[in-house]
Design an enzyme around this catalytic site. Structure first.
Site, short mmCIF file in Angstrom:
data_model
loop_
_atom_site.label_atom_id
_atom_site.label_comp_id
_atom_site.label_asym_id
_atom_site.label_seq_id
_atom_site.Cartn_x
_atom_site.Cartn_y
_atom_site.Cartn_z
N SER A 6 0.84 -1.20 0.00
CA SER A 6 0.00 0.00 0.00
C SER A 6 0.88 1.26 0.00
CB SER A 6 -0.94 -0.01 1.20
OG SER A 6 -0.20 0.10 2.39
N HIS A 7 2.15 1.11 0.28
CA HIS A 7 3.07 2.25 0.20
C HIS A 7 4.03 2.13 -0.98
CE1 HIS A 7 1.81 4.32 3.83
NE2 HIS A 7 1.68 3.14 4.39
N SER A 48 2.73 9.06 3.57
CA SER A 48 3.74 8.00 3.61
C SER A 48 3.86 7.38 4.99
CB SER A 48 5.09 8.60 3.20
OG SER A 48 5.30 9.83 3.86
N LEU A 106 6.06 6.20 8.26
CA LEU A 106 7.10 6.96 8.95
C LEU A 106 8.42 6.21 9.01
CD1 LEU A 106 5.03 8.50 11.90
CD2 LEU A 106 5.62 9.53 9.70
N ASP A 122 7.03 1.07 13.54
CA ASP A 122 6.17 2.12 12.98
C ASP A 122 4.76 1.56 13.07
OD1 ASP A 122 4.76 3.95 11.49
OD2 ASP A 122 5.87 3.62 9.62
N ASP A 124 -7.98 -1.63 6.24
CA ASP A 124 -8.37 -3.01 6.53
C ASP A 124 -9.87 -3.11 6.78
OD1 ASP A 124 -6.05 -4.74 6.42
OD2 ASP A 124 -5.24 -3.51 8.02
N ARG A 162 10.20 -12.08 17.60
CA ARG A 162 10.74 -11.32 16.47
C ARG A 162 10.95 -9.87 16.86
NH1 ARG A 162 8.03 -13.72 11.39
NH2 ARG A 162 8.19 -11.62 10.56
N LEU A 163 11.94 -9.25 16.22
CA LEU A 163 12.04 -7.81 16.31
C LEU A 163 11.05 -7.22 15.32
CD1 LEU A 163 15.91 -7.31 16.44
CD2 LEU A 163 14.29 -7.49 18.35
N GLN A 207 11.12 -7.19 10.89
CA GLN A 207 11.96 -8.26 10.36
C GLN A 207 11.43 -8.78 9.02
OE1 GLN A 207 14.51 -7.49 12.00
NE2 GLN A 207 15.19 -9.52 12.54
N ARG A 245 9.82 -7.05 6.83
CA ARG A 245 10.13 -6.00 5.87
C ARG A 245 11.60 -6.09 5.42
NH1 ARG A 245 11.11 -0.99 6.49
NH2 ARG A 245 10.91 -0.85 8.74
#
Lengths: 343, 343
Positions: free
Chosen positions: B47-48, B122, B124, B178, B188, B304-305, B308, B310
């Site tokens: 979507s971005h 956008s 962040l 973010d 959604d 998870r961090l 991850q 992405r």
């Protein structure tokens, strides 16, 4: 039977001050702590009121806290005021650094107060409220002890890591929030365990990492953050900002440092201040009105601003004094009469 | 049938740039936006990604955005860099202010970048990642449109109000999150409404303020924040910090300004940068190692961090390019061939 005794706020302060000094705490530390304890009692945050006298004295006797530590101030960069608490309690360090923080925020637009090597037991709202009282926007955060699992994990890494924020309002109490990034306070889970009551799902995991309603199992497992992966991300941010960035312990390190003593956590704290007058210049009034319109849009539909219950208690207490259980007063009196009595 | 076409990141950038400039956007704005769109496509935040070309051109044609606005920079206080986007898109304003923000954060220890009067569409994370790429800690927040009710309320007051944070890591991607302070993205809920599917409880309220699983009813009612009263408090903080404090619109004002046009929201943005080198001095390495120990304690237990997924997509895309649906490419090509075609 536990009668309730009415005390004025001055009596609360005097009692806390006396109990702390008799037990070996330096006068300036005792005064800073008595200030905060009085605020907690006044706002009916009972776990941060006179009850804290017992916790403080217990912590003092653990021998880790220096009851007469002299906070030392440095300025590693123009926007950073650093106060080393020298292994004393955090509150005198905060009071020592606050005027410099305010001065630098007004000068530069924003500034940070870094408190290092402090023992920390207090809520953060008294600190962000002290910043708002200067007309500044305040933010504060600290790690604690690593009891809270990251989302998707099963072992404690984060502390209950509170985040507090204040926005000054003219002629009334500031907009203030102060919340733990854990789903619930550890004390609430302990209370359920003591009473043998189940806890809601979402508070914690057992030692195998399974969501559990068994308070004892969760105390041996891990607590959960609020708000799933978002709350978990915030908790991590607080470890980084108020631990790694300021050169002080993370919640895991702080828990290790405690070494099972069960004392007040030792770590650091990060406090930020922003000056609306510098951000807004001659638009300051418009900015304030914009904030008031936001608050009106919230309360106008029956929703509450954070801290409203606390402010209502404050008004009551300032008018009528506070009511304290006789058992607690007896326990404190015992600490005064016999500084060697058990806590 | 919607075939997938493989494009290099250079091709994605060139395509976005061309579609935007042909449709009247100034070269420097188009380049800043194409940079971000390419990052979104690369990280598989679809979507971005290239899809945003359509949204941008639609927004351009609404006539509210100035496609050739020249951001102007001022310095109301030493730690505050202010960029007035002059009713243009936010991204060129961010790129314009970033070097000054970095310079001031290194000089003072921390600094703020205030972007005003910008149209904002956008994520962040590209901005806080750009700050982390300079070795600084970044934080960013914006209001949006007033679709989200405060906890205990029933009418929209807050935007989806995202909060982003970055911590730089040596030799690897930064720690980045973010997230929206709404329970879920508005898109959604729209998707569920279009598909006639129920939504989970906790996403929103109907027009009478009742929790609802009916996506359409929630779109006419109000969305909810994540994490109950804590998420609601955070959303309010973002209105105050990135609205009232910086002299720009709150989400309610931004929605009113839009006046039903359905364009990209116009408001401000607050970006903060903190320099670990100034906070830590000769303890910088110890601070970095402390952060790495935190990350290892999280990932070492299978958690998870954030970001991850992405970052994994990023590695894939940098190696193999990206796959884009033919329908989307056709739509973009139409905007290039005929700048008067419908968006």
């Amino acid at each position: 039977m536990n009668d309730l005794i009415n005390l004025s706020l001055e009596q609360v302060h005097a009692l806390a001050l006396r109990a702390l000094t008799v037990n070996g705490m330096g006068e300036d530390h005792a005064r800073a702590i008595a200030d905060t304890i009085t605020q907690g009692q006044r706002d009916e945050c009972h776990s941060h009121g006179l009850y804290r006298v017992l916790v403080c004295v217990h912590s003092l006797r653990s021998g880790k806290v220096d009851p007469v530590a002299r906070p030392s101030v440095s300025r590693p960069a123009p926007a950073i005021v650093r106060v080393d608490a020298q292994r004393g309690y955090s509150l005198l360090a905060f009071q020592t650094g606050l005027p410099l923080l305010v001065e630098q925020a007004r000068e530069l637009g924003m500034a940070a107060l870094v408190i290092r090597n402090c023992f920390h037991f207090s809520a953060l709202w008294p600190e962000v409220e002290a910043i708002a009282a200067q007309g500044l926007v305040g933010m504060a955060m600290t790690p604690s002890h690593a009891w809270v699992a990251p989302e998707g994990g099963r072992r404690g890494v984060f502390g209950t890591n509170p985040l507090a924020f204040s926005w000054p309002r003219e002629g009334q109490e500031p907009f203030v929030f102060d919340f733990a990034t854990s789903a619930i306070a550890r004390g609430d889970i302990e209370l359920h365990a003591r009473q043998g009551k189940p806890i809601p799902l979402g508070w914690g995991l057992d030692a195998e990492g399974r969501p559990s309603t068994d308070a004892r199992a969760v105390l041996e497992g891990a607590m959960q953050t609020f708000g799933g992966h978002k709350g978990s991300a915030l908790a991590a941010m607080i470890e980084l900002m108020a631990g790694a960035l300021i050169g002080d312990l993370t919640s895991a390190e702080s828990l290790a440092f405690d070494g099972g003593a069960g004392a007040t956590p030792c770590h650091g704290e990060l406090v930020l201040a922003f000056d609306p007058a510098r951000f807004l210049g001659n638009e300051l009034d418009a900015g304030r009105q914009r904030a008031e319109a936001l608050f009106a849009a919230i309360t106008g539909q029956g929703a509450r601003l954070p801290s409203q219950r606390r402010f209502a208690a404050r008004q009551r207490s300032e008018r009528e004094g506070v009511w304290v259980g006789r058992t607690l007063l007896d326990d404190i009196q015992r600490l005064i009469d016999d500084p060697h009595s058990p806590t």
